[in-house]
Design an enzyme around this catalytic site. Structure first.
Site, PDB file in Angstrom:
ATOM      1  CG  HIS A   1      41.536   8.662  -9.393  1.00  0.00           C
ATOM      2  ND1 HIS A   1      40.841   7.469  -9.393  1.00  0.00           N
ATOM      3  CD2 HIS A   1      42.814   8.355  -9.747  1.00  0.00           C
ATOM      4  CE1 HIS A   1      41.660   6.479  -9.720  1.00  0.00           C
ATOM      5  NE2 HIS A   1      42.863   6.989  -9.947  1.00  0.00           N
TER       6      HIS A   1
ATOM      7  CG  ASP B   1      37.685   8.376  -9.102  1.00  0.00           C
ATOM      8  OD1 ASP B   1      38.096   8.729 -10.213  1.00  0.00           O
ATOM      9  OD2 ASP B   1      38.314   7.619  -8.352  1.00  0.00           O
TER      10      ASP B   1
ATOM     11  CB  SER C   1      44.594   4.151  -9.450  1.00  0.00           C
ATOM     12  OG  SER C   1      43.994   4.243 -10.721  1.00  0.00           O
TER      13      SER C   1
END
Length: 240
Positions: free
Chosen positions: A216, A188, A65
Site C-alpha cells: 500500500h 497490498d 487510498s
C-alpha cells in the site's frame, strides 16, 4: 504545464506524497498537494463540497487510498471540469459488501474504527505498519510514515474513517468520461489486488494496472517509478 492535484490517504498527511510530487515535478508537471478536509462530520457530500470549493478547476485529480477515492468522486462531480483521474491504491469501495467483496472485511474495519475511538495515535501507528506490509523496506517506510502523521483531533480522524467506509465510487467510475489510470499494489494488505478486474469492468476510458512486489505504501517506496508511469499516461493523453 499540466496541473495535477494529489490528495493524501487517511490519517497520514501530505508528507507521504512529497517524494512522488517531487518526482512528478522533475518530469515537468505542476503538482499541488492538497490536504483532506479538516471536518469532524462524516457526510461524504460535505467533504466533496469542501474540496470542490477549494481545489482549482480544470486540473487532473489524483490521490492515494482515501485521497484517490475522494478524487474519483470529485472527478465525477466536476465532469468536463476535470482533465483526468489518477489513483494509487484506491478501491471503488474500501469496506467489502456482498456486491463488492474485493475490499477490507467489515469486521476488520470495525477493529480500526473502534481502536481509533479509543486511541487514534496508536491505531495510526498500526495502520502505518499495514501500509508498509508487502514493501521491501517495510520498517524504514513505516518510520517515515509515522514521522509524517499530522496533528488532528480524534473526531477528525474518526470522520475520515466514516467517509472511507461510506464512499461507494462504482457509479462515479462509470460516470466520469475522462481518462483514468488506477494503480494497485499486488501485495497490498489494505486494498486487495483482486479488485483490479471488477474495477476495470467499470471503466469506459480507463485502465487498471498492477504494480508487482510492493504494498500500500508504494507511493513512498517507489516514487520515481510511479511518477514515470503517471507522467507517461498524461503525455499519452496529449496533455503535456
Amino acid at each position: 504545464m499540466t496541473r495535477l492535484i494529489l490528495l493524501p490517504g487517511w490519517g497520514l498527511g501530505r508528507a507521504a506524497l512529497e517524494p512522488l510530487a517531487g518526482a512528478l515535478r522533475e518530469r515537468g508537471l505542476d503538482v499541488g498537494l492538497a490536504g483532506l478536509p479538516a471536518l469532524d462530520e462524516s457526510d461524504p457530500e460535505a467533504w466533496l463540497a469542501e474540496l470542490d470549493a477549494r481545489l482549482p478547476q480544470g486540473a487532473w485529480l489524483g490521490g492515494w487510498s482515501l485521497g484517490g477515492m475522494l478524487a474519483t468522486a470529485l472527478a465525477a462531480r466536476r465532469g468536463e471540469g476535470c482533465r483526468g483521474l489518477l489513483t494509487l491504491a484506491s478501491n471503488a469501495r474500501f469496506v467489502a459488501g456482498a456486491d463488492w467483496p474485493q475490499a477490507m472485511p467489515p469486521d476488520i474495519f470495525a477493529v480500526f474504527r473502534n481502536g481509533c475511538a479509543q486511541d487514534s495515535v496508536a491505531i495510526l501507528k498500526r495502520f502505518a505498519l499495514l501500509c508498509c506490509q508487502g514493501c521491501t523496506e517495510a520498517r524504514s517506510l513505516s518510520r517515515q510514515l509515522k514521522q509524517g502523521i499530522p496533528a488532528e483531533e480524534t473526531a477528525q480522524r474518526l470522520a475520515g474513517l466514516e467517509v472511507l467506509a461510506a464512499l461507494d465510487n462504482r457509479a462515479a467510475l462509470v460516470a466520469f468520461a475522462g481518462l483514468q489510470l488506477h494503480l494497485l499494489a499486488e501485495a497490498d494488505a489494505l486494498v486487495p489486488v483482486a479488485a483490479a478486474e471488477p474495477l476495470q469492468a467499470l471503466l469506459s476510458r480507463g485502465v487498471v494496472e498492477r504494480v508487482a512486489g510492493t504494498g500500500h505504501a508504494f507511493v513512498l517506496e517507489r516514487p520515481q517509478a510511479l511518477a514515470a508511469r503517471l507522467a507517461a499516461f498524461i503525455r499519452e493523453a496529449g496533455d503535456d
